[in-house]
Design a protein around this motif. Structure first.
Motif, PDB file in Angstrom:
ATOM      1  N   LEU A  39      26.243 -13.275   5.224  1.00  0.00           N
ATOM      2  CA  LEU A  39      24.952 -13.908   4.995  1.00  0.00           C
ATOM      3  C   LEU A  39      23.848 -13.146   5.737  1.00  0.00           C
ATOM      4  O   LEU A  39      22.750 -12.931   5.205  1.00  0.00           O
ATOM      5  N   PHE A  40      24.163 -12.706   6.923  1.00  0.00           N
ATOM      6  CA  PHE A  40      23.196 -11.906   7.681  1.00  0.00           C
ATOM      7  C   PHE A  40      22.830 -10.622   6.930  1.00  0.00           C
ATOM      8  O   PHE A  40      21.651 -10.331   6.709  1.00  0.00           O
ATOM      9  N   PHE A  41      23.830  -9.887   6.502  1.00  0.00           N
ATOM     10  CA  PHE A  41      23.562  -8.617   5.830  1.00  0.00           C
ATOM     11  C   PHE A  41      22.920  -8.842   4.456  1.00  0.00           C
ATOM     12  O   PHE A  41      22.009  -8.119   4.059  1.00  0.00           O
ATOM     13  N   ALA A  42      23.406  -9.842   3.743  1.00  0.00           N
ATOM     14  CA  ALA A  42      22.869 -10.118   2.408  1.00  0.00           C
ATOM     15  C   ALA A  42      21.399 -10.522   2.496  1.00  0.00           C
ATOM     16  O   ALA A  42      20.560 -10.022   1.733  1.00  0.00           O
ATOM     17  N   TYR A  43      21.086 -11.387   3.430  1.00  0.00           N
ATOM     18  CA  TYR A  43      19.700 -11.839   3.531  1.00  0.00           C
ATOM     19  C   TYR A  43      18.792 -10.703   3.964  1.00  0.00           C
ATOM     20  O   TYR A  43      17.656 -10.590   3.494  1.00  0.00           O
ATOM     21  N   ARG A  44      19.293  -9.858   4.832  1.00  0.00           N
ATOM     22  CA  ARG A  44      18.493  -8.706   5.256  1.00  0.00           C
ATOM     23  C   ARG A  44      18.128  -7.825   4.061  1.00  0.00           C
ATOM     24  O   ARG A  44      16.988  -7.406   3.916  1.00  0.00           O
ATOM     25  N   ASN A  45      19.113  -7.549   3.227  1.00  0.00           N
ATOM     26  CA  ASN A  45      18.831  -6.754   2.037  1.00  0.00           C
ATOM     27  C   ASN A  45      17.895  -7.492   1.085  1.00  0.00           C
ATOM     28  O   ASN A  45      17.016  -6.908   0.465  1.00  0.00           O
ATOM     29  N   PHE A  46      18.102  -8.791   0.989  1.00  0.00           N
ATOM     30  CA  PHE A  46      17.307  -9.621   0.092  1.00  0.00           C
ATOM     31  C   PHE A  46      15.822  -9.550   0.431  1.00  0.00           C
ATOM     32  O   PHE A  46      14.974  -9.413  -0.451  1.00  0.00           O
ATOM     33  N   VAL A  47      15.483  -9.632   1.701  1.00  0.00           N
ATOM     34  CA  VAL A  47      14.082  -9.557   2.081  1.00  0.00           C
ATOM     35  C   VAL A  47      13.563  -8.121   2.148  1.00  0.00           C
ATOM     36  O   VAL A  47      12.351  -7.907   2.154  1.00  0.00           O
ATOM     37  N   SER A  48      14.471  -7.165   2.182  1.00  0.00           N
ATOM     38  CA  SER A  48      14.009  -5.777   2.256  1.00  0.00           C
ATOM     39  C   SER A  48      13.389  -5.328   0.935  1.00  0.00           C
ATOM     40  O   SER A  48      12.574  -4.406   0.912  1.00  0.00           O
ATOM     41  N   ASP A  49      13.759  -5.979  -0.162  1.00  0.00           N
ATOM     42  CA  ASP A  49      13.178  -5.632  -1.465  1.00  0.00           C
ATOM     43  C   ASP A  49      11.656  -5.807  -1.451  1.00  0.00           C
ATOM     44  O   ASP A  49      10.926  -4.833  -1.661  1.00  0.00           O
ATOM     45  N   PRO A  50      11.173  -7.022  -1.200  1.00  0.00           N
ATOM     46  CA  PRO A  50       9.719  -7.182  -1.075  1.00  0.00           C
ATOM     47  C   PRO A  50       9.109  -6.348   0.050  1.00  0.00           C
ATOM     48  O   PRO A  50       7.993  -5.842  -0.103  1.00  0.00           O
ATOM     49  N   ASP A  51       9.823  -6.188   1.131  1.00  0.00           N
ATOM     50  CA  ASP A  51       9.286  -5.421   2.255  1.00  0.00           C
ATOM     51  C   ASP A  51       8.770  -4.049   1.836  1.00  0.00           C
ATOM     52  O   ASP A  51       7.727  -3.595   2.318  1.00  0.00           O
ATOM     53  N   GLU A  52       9.507  -3.409   0.955  1.00  0.00           N
ATOM     54  CA  GLU A  52       9.098  -2.062   0.532  1.00  0.00           C
ATOM     55  C   GLU A  52       7.757  -2.089  -0.190  1.00  0.00           C
ATOM     56  O   GLU A  52       6.904  -1.235   0.033  1.00  0.00           O
ATOM     57  N   ILE A  53       7.591  -3.079  -1.051  1.00  0.00           N
ATOM     58  CA  ILE A  53       6.318  -3.219  -1.753  1.00  0.00           C
ATOM     59  C   ILE A  53       5.201  -3.535  -0.759  1.00  0.00           C
ATOM     60  O   ILE A  53       4.110  -2.962  -0.827  1.00  0.00           O
ATOM     61  N   LEU A  54       5.509  -4.441   0.171  1.00  0.00           N
ATOM     62  CA  LEU A  54       4.501  -4.892   1.128  1.00  0.00           C
ATOM     63  C   LEU A  54       3.978  -3.741   1.979  1.00  0.00           C
ATOM     64  O   LEU A  54       2.790  -3.682   2.302  1.00  0.00           O
ATOM     65  N   GLN A  55       4.876  -2.853   2.345  1.00  0.00           N
ATOM     66  CA  GLN A  55       4.478  -1.714   3.172  1.00  0.00           C
ATOM     67  C   GLN A  55       3.342  -0.926   2.535  1.00  0.00           C
ATOM     68  O   GLN A  55       2.414  -0.512   3.222  1.00  0.00           O
ATOM     69  N   GLY A  56       3.440  -0.737   1.226  1.00  0.00           N
ATOM     70  CA  GLY A  56       2.440   0.048   0.515  1.00  0.00           C
ATOM     71  C   GLY A  56       1.032  -0.529   0.586  1.00  0.00           C
ATOM     72  O   GLY A  56       0.054   0.207   0.448  1.00  0.00           O
ATOM     73  N   ILE A  57       0.934  -1.845   0.788  1.00  0.00           N
ATOM     74  CA  ILE A  57      -0.384  -2.461   0.835  1.00  0.00           C
ATOM     75  C   ILE A  57      -0.660  -3.045   2.213  1.00  0.00           C
ATOM     76  O   ILE A  57      -1.560  -3.865   2.386  1.00  0.00           O
ATOM     77  N   SER A  58       0.112  -2.596   3.191  1.00  0.00           N
ATOM     78  CA  SER A  58       0.036  -3.066   4.588  1.00  0.00           C
ATOM     79  C   SER A  58      -0.094  -4.587   4.718  1.00  0.00           C
ATOM     80  O   SER A  58      -0.954  -5.096   5.427  1.00  0.00           O
ATOM     81  N   PHE A  59       0.804  -5.255   4.041  1.00  0.00           N
ATOM     82  CA  PHE A  59       1.003  -6.680   4.235  1.00  0.00           C
ATOM     83  C   PHE A  59       2.382  -6.882   4.845  1.00  0.00           C
ATOM     84  O   PHE A  59       3.196  -5.951   4.896  1.00  0.00           O
ATOM     85  N   GLY A  60       2.639  -8.080   5.294  1.00  0.00           N
ATOM     86  CA  GLY A  60       3.943  -8.363   5.893  1.00  0.00           C
ATOM     87  C   GLY A  60       4.642  -9.497   5.169  1.00  0.00           C
ATOM     88  O   GLY A  60       4.168  -9.980   4.138  1.00  0.00           O
ATOM     89  N   ARG A  61       5.748  -9.919   5.724  1.00  0.00           N
ATOM     90  CA  ARG A  61       6.539 -10.980   5.095  1.00  0.00           C
ATOM     91  C   ARG A  61       5.771 -12.281   5.011  1.00  0.00           C
ATOM     92  O   ARG A  61       5.973 -13.070   4.096  1.00  0.00           O
ATOM     93  N   ALA A  62       4.918 -12.509   5.995  1.00  0.00           N
ATOM     94  CA  ALA A  62       4.147 -13.746   5.996  1.00  0.00           C
ATOM     95  C   ALA A  62       3.274 -13.806   4.746  1.00  0.00           C
ATOM     96  O   ALA A  62       3.132 -14.862   4.127  1.00  0.00           O
ATOM     97  N   HIS A  63       2.694 -12.668   4.372  1.00  0.00           N
ATOM     98  CA  HIS A  63       1.862 -12.639   3.173  1.00  0.00           C
ATOM     99  C   HIS A  63       2.696 -12.945   1.932  1.00  0.00           C
ATOM    100  O   HIS A  63       2.269 -13.653   1.034  1.00  0.00           O
ATOM    101  N   HIS A  64       3.884 -12.383   1.909  1.00  0.00           N
ATOM    102  CA  HIS A  64       4.766 -12.621   0.779  1.00  0.00           C
ATOM    103  C   HIS A  64       5.036 -14.117   0.591  1.00  0.00           C
ATOM    104  O   HIS A  64       4.907 -14.649  -0.504  1.00  0.00           O
ATOM    105  N   ARG A  65       5.388 -14.766   1.688  1.00  0.00           N
ATOM    106  CA  ARG A  65       5.733 -16.184   1.591  1.00  0.00           C
ATOM    107  C   ARG A  65       4.555 -17.009   1.080  1.00  0.00           C
ATOM    108  O   ARG A  65       4.715 -17.879   0.217  1.00  0.00           O
TER     109      ARG A  65
END
Lengths: 194, 194
Positions: A39-65
């Motif tokens: 669950l730890f590894f799966a969730y990490r990968n799960f949130v890493s998908d949006p993370d890559e997009i977010l990086q490009g526009i300098s937003f973070g996970r909080a913005h995603h949520r």
DNA sequence: CGAAAAAAGTCAACATGGCTGACATAAATG
DNA sequence: CATTTATGTCAGCCATGTTGACTTTTTTCG
């Protein structure tokens, strides 16, 4: 994850042919070590998908949520969002301000209660929100396909059962209501297009 | 989560009896909105269990993760831990120092390679690590029970399938190896007790 | 042997996203 | 009119991630 080399110094490779598959933690019940880690590894990968997009526009996970839940509940109030995210007004305030400033969300005073700020995504925000859903859905679909035909319902029930019982009702209602409004929206699209 | 009141101003309660259960996002494949959200809420509850314990001793999630993996891989090197956690040496350094200072972990130079610091939990550390496993296992067991008799294997396969394919091998090996060493340890207990 | 590489650690500075506490304002409500 | 509600804001703190630069110790390899 370049194959980890845990050195087993003293405890040398004593491969004693494993009698019981899992020695169990006594009266406590079987320890779910593999699932905890997966669950730890799966969730990490799960949130890493949006993370890559977010990086490009300098937003973070909080913005995603924030973007996600506003997308799902158009016209929601700031209070509703606080209740879902369980963070403070100040934390939310920061990311919400950025999202509004950069034209992803717009925030209008309520018609009936003008203290309220009702949150909606702009088209720009909706596009981004849909990107996030698309990429995470892709991972989920792939995983479910690999898990067999009936896995979707079982996984759904499992995830619900992982939630604190006292929260389940509200969360399931929340999801159902969001599905309803998005359906209403696509009905509207059909009506205006047809 | 005190029942959220998403105000549906314009889009009034048009309960059009829902014909298709899910309107779908066209060519993209079915959006897994419910699972995306359930995973978010489920994982949040999942990590909140250890969080409560951590608060009492003013540690954070980072400490939990370190403690957990050292517990599962006694004698592991700092590099191994970095590889699993995928954080920087500096981030790890902080929490590792605290864990050593407060007597949860001890760090000894390797016998064959004296550059290495091999990490072990102290009895105090082992007790805490087992508390974490116990509480998270309890939640998982409850969820699996509610999901039917064969759910464990399916959930396991689902979680593996959620992991990036190129990481799966290493992670599954990691888990298998940890299970092996913990088994070796319980064998040792049996031998010394019997 | 001696140079290079590996393992670990450290200092400094910065970003993100949580948090608390204290207030301010506008609008609704009783 | 007094109170409550919804929102926002300032200031500062904490945890945990990041980069970059550099050191020490030890091993490895030409």
């Amino acid at each position: 994850m370049a194959d980890i080399n845990v050195s087993m110094t003293s405890r040398s490779g004593k491969s004693e042919s494993a009698p019981s598959p899992r020695p169990a933690g006594a009266a406590e019940g079987e320890p779910m070590l593999d699932l905890i880690e997966l669950l730890f590894f799966a969730y990490r990968n799960f949130v890493s998908d949006p993370d890559e997009i977010l990086q490009g526009i300098s937003f973070g996970r909080a913005h995603h949520r924030v973007l996600h839940f506003v997308s799902r509940h158009p016209g929601m109030r700031v209070t509703d969002l606080l209740d879902i995210l369980r963070i403070t007004k100040q934390s939310l305030g920061r990311v919400l301000r950025e999202l509004v400033e950069q034209g992803f969300i717009d925030s209008r005073a309520g018609a009936s209660d003008r203290r309220q700020r009702l949150l909606h995504l702009t088209p720009k925000g909706e596009t981004l929100a849909q990107e996030f859903v698309a990429i995470q859905s892709r991972r989920l679909r792939r995983a479910l396909e690999e898990s067999g035909p009936d896995s979707r319902e079982l996984v759904r029930r499992f995830l619900v059962a992982m939630i604190d019982p006292e929260d389940r009702g509200a969360i399931e209602k929340l999801i159902a209501r969001a599905d309803q409004t998005s359906e209403a929206r696509s009905m509207a699209r059909v009506r205006s297009a047809g």
